[in-house]
Design an enzyme around this catalytic site. Structure first.
Site, PDB file in Angstrom:
ATOM      1  N   ARG A  86      38.532  29.800  37.413  1.00 27.54           N
ATOM      2  CA  ARG A  86      39.984  29.705  37.597  1.00 27.54           C
ATOM      3  C   ARG A  86      40.516  28.471  36.862  1.00 27.54           C
ATOM      4  O   ARG A  86      41.623  28.470  36.350  1.00 27.54           O
ATOM      5  CB  ARG A  86      40.317  29.616  39.085  1.00 27.54           C
ATOM      6  CG  ARG A  86      40.003  30.890  39.832  1.00 27.54           C
ATOM      7  CD  ARG A  86      40.473  30.813  41.256  1.00 27.54           C
ATOM      8  NE  ARG A  86      40.117  32.017  41.991  1.00 27.54           N
ATOM      9  CZ  ARG A  86      39.005  32.168  42.683  1.00 27.54           C
ATOM     10  NH1 ARG A  86      38.144  31.189  42.758  1.00 27.54           N
ATOM     11  NH2 ARG A  86      38.747  33.290  43.317  1.00 27.54           N
ATOM     12  N   ALA A 116      51.016  32.155  43.511  1.00 24.57           N
ATOM     13  CA  ALA A 116      49.695  32.801  43.587  1.00 24.57           C
ATOM     14  C   ALA A 116      48.930  32.657  42.275  1.00 24.57           C
ATOM     15  O   ALA A 116      47.703  32.791  42.260  1.00 24.57           O
ATOM     16  CB  ALA A 116      49.836  34.274  43.931  1.00 24.57           C
ATOM     17  N   ASP A 146      40.544  33.597  50.676  1.00 29.19           N
ATOM     18  CA  ASP A 146      39.123  33.274  50.924  1.00 29.19           C
ATOM     19  C   ASP A 146      38.824  33.298  52.423  1.00 29.19           C
ATOM     20  O   ASP A 146      37.783  33.796  52.853  1.00 29.19           O
ATOM     21  CB  ASP A 146      38.803  31.887  50.343  1.00 29.19           C
ATOM     22  CG  ASP A 146      39.361  31.743  48.946  1.00 29.19           C
ATOM     23  OD1 ASP A 146      38.705  32.170  47.996  1.00 29.19           O
ATOM     24  OD2 ASP A 146      40.504  31.241  48.809  1.00 29.19           O
ATOM     25  N   ALA A 148      40.453  34.992  54.695  1.00 26.09           N
ATOM     26  CA  ALA A 148      40.493  36.392  55.146  1.00 26.09           C
ATOM     27  C   ALA A 148      39.187  37.092  54.787  1.00 26.09           C
ATOM     28  O   ALA A 148      38.643  37.869  55.582  1.00 26.09           O
ATOM     29  CB  ALA A 148      41.683  37.110  54.504  1.00 26.09           C
ATOM     30  N   ARG A 149      38.688  36.788  53.591  1.00 24.48           N
ATOM     31  CA  ARG A 149      37.411  37.402  53.175  1.00 24.48           C
ATOM     32  C   ARG A 149      36.289  36.980  54.119  1.00 24.48           C
ATOM     33  O   ARG A 149      35.462  37.801  54.528  1.00 24.48           O
ATOM     34  CB  ARG A 149      37.049  36.950  51.757  1.00 24.48           C
ATOM     35  CG  ARG A 149      37.817  37.663  50.664  1.00 24.48           C
ATOM     36  CD  ARG A 149      37.494  37.069  49.285  1.00 24.48           C
ATOM     37  NE  ARG A 149      38.162  37.811  48.224  1.00 24.48           N
ATOM     38  CZ  ARG A 149      38.509  37.292  47.053  1.00 24.48           C
ATOM     39  NH1 ARG A 149      38.274  36.019  46.782  1.00 24.48           N
ATOM     40  NH2 ARG A 149      39.085  38.045  46.134  1.00 24.48           N
ATOM     41  N   HIS A 173      40.991  26.759  46.013  1.00 24.75           N
ATOM     42  CA  HIS A 173      40.783  28.205  45.869  1.00 24.75           C
ATOM     43  C   HIS A 173      39.936  28.345  44.602  1.00 24.75           C
ATOM     44  O   HIS A 173      40.453  28.497  43.493  1.00 24.75           O
ATOM     45  CB  HIS A 173      42.119  28.930  45.720  1.00 24.75           C
ATOM     46  CG  HIS A 173      41.956  30.383  45.341  1.00 24.75           C
ATOM     47  ND1 HIS A 173      41.263  31.276  46.110  1.00 24.75           N
ATOM     48  CD2 HIS A 173      42.378  31.082  44.246  1.00 24.75           C
ATOM     49  CE1 HIS A 173      41.267  32.466  45.530  1.00 24.75           C
ATOM     50  NE2 HIS A 173      41.934  32.369  44.393  1.00 24.75           N
TER      51      HIS A 173
END
Ligand SMILES: NC(=O)c1ccc[n+]([C@@H]2O[C@H](COP(=O)([O-])OP(=O)(O)OC[C@H]3O[C@@H](n4cnc5c(N)ncnc54)[C@H](O)[C@@H]3O)[C@@H](O)[C@H]2O)c1
Length: 313
Positions: A86, A116, A146, A148-149, A173
């Site tokens: 990223r 985002a 992340d 939520a994952r 992130h």
């Protein structure tokens, strides 16, 4: 009226607009993208479903529509390519974000930014610098996806509804993110207590789950070129918390002002979200090893922020 303008209508932006529509969040949604044909097509397509979700105005927006918007959501930019981190994306996307933010600010926008585009923490910091907005009105999606994952992965492993798995990933992130096991709980049990009561599982299972989460984006991009449904639902959740004045706790990218012994960096941290944006940052008293990971994550992001600011000067 809850007016949202989405800037960037690629995989993430269009999935987000669909999530807003399906969940009945926001009643006035404008979409901006360089690709005006795709916007026109998506607006018609989405509008076809209104009979089943209730009245909502969805339209191709201009920057002038930002003047009275409550929330601007930026999902524009180049997507992460296979084998690209990223952080590799940073200079490319910073140029795009700058031109977008200048266009928005030219119309006297006074609402809240939600970012985002990646690298999301660095770009959130950049938007704050470009706008001079107070920290409560510039929010990045941070580690919401992340976390939520991880909650889904832990829920699947332990056969628990992920909504009842209260574990957060904080930090960048990206590659230096980390799970906060010391303050995670399931049904009131600390994670260590849960493991004590379920000896068929061990700490190494948890480590494996969090490593899989860290690599989830790379894996999904390998399969299909981009990740977009998970982030779209995370963004819709953040949007709902803000516009419906929920005072919900979510892990988002926030501007630290003394928390975690740091300042002037945007990073994934738990925060209370409501109509003001970020009502307050929740600083978790991290365990020593977690605090060290937070320190590394902060340093990584500060280095990258400086790259953006230097390339801008
Ligand atoms: N924060 C997260 O958790 C998360 C998760 C997934 C993806 N992302 C990021 O979201 C961003 C978008 O990803 P995607 O898969 O939708 O990419 P995409 O290529 O499908 O879409 C990007 C869109 O941005 C538009 N765009 C580019 N420059 C623009 C400008 N100046 N003005 C208006 N629109 C412009 C493009 O036309 C395109 O439609 C990427 O930066 C990606 O890394 C973030």
């Amino acid at each position: 009226m809850n007016k949202i303008v989405v800037i960037g209508n690629g995989d993430v932006g269009s999935s987000y607009t669909f999530a807003l529509m399906a969940q009945g969040v926001g009643n006035n949604v404008g979409i901006i993208d360089l690709d005006s044909q795709k916007v026109a097509g998506d607006v018609k397509d989405l509008t076809n479903g209104l009979a089943y979700v209730g009245p909502k105005s969805i339209y191709p927006a201009e920057y002038s529509d930002c003047s009275d918007a409550d929330l601007i959501v930026i999902t524009a930019g180049a997507a992460q390519k296979e084998n690209e981190t990223r952080l590799d994306l940073v200079k490319r996307n910073a140029r795009i974000i700058k031109s977008i933010v200048q266009s928005v600010m030219a119309h006297n926008f006074t609402g809240i930014f939600l970012i985002a585009s990646n690298p999301v923490d660095v770009l959130t910091h950049y938007v704050k610098k470009l706008t001079g907005f107070p920290a409560n009105r510039v929010i990045g999606s941070g580690t919401s996806l992340d976390s939520a994952r991880l909650r889904s992965a832990v829920g699947e492993k332990f056969q628990i509804d992920p909504r009842d798995v209260n574990i957060y990933i904080l930090g960048e992130h990206g590659d230096t993110q980390f799970p906060v096991w010391s303050h995670g709980n399931i049904g009131g049990l600390k994670i260590t207590e849960w493991l004590d009561q379920h000896p068929e599982f061990s700490k190494s299972d948890l480590v494996e789950l969090s490593e899989n989460v860290k690599n989830a984006a790379y894996e999904i991009i390998h399969y299909k070129g981009s990740t977009h449904y998970g982030i779209a639902i995370s963004l819709a959740r953040i949007t709902k918390a803000i516009l419906q004045d929920e005072n919900s706790v979510l892990p988002v990218s926030v501007h630290l002002e003394g928390q975690y012994n740091s300042e002037d960096v945007c990073i994934g941290s738990n925060a209370v979200l409501n109509r003001e944006g970020i009502r307050e940052i929740i600083e978790i008293p991290l365990a020593e090893d977690e605090m060290e990971k937070m320190r590394i994550s902060i340093q990584t992001l500060k280095d990258m922020q400086n790259t953006v600011l230097e390339s801008d000067s």
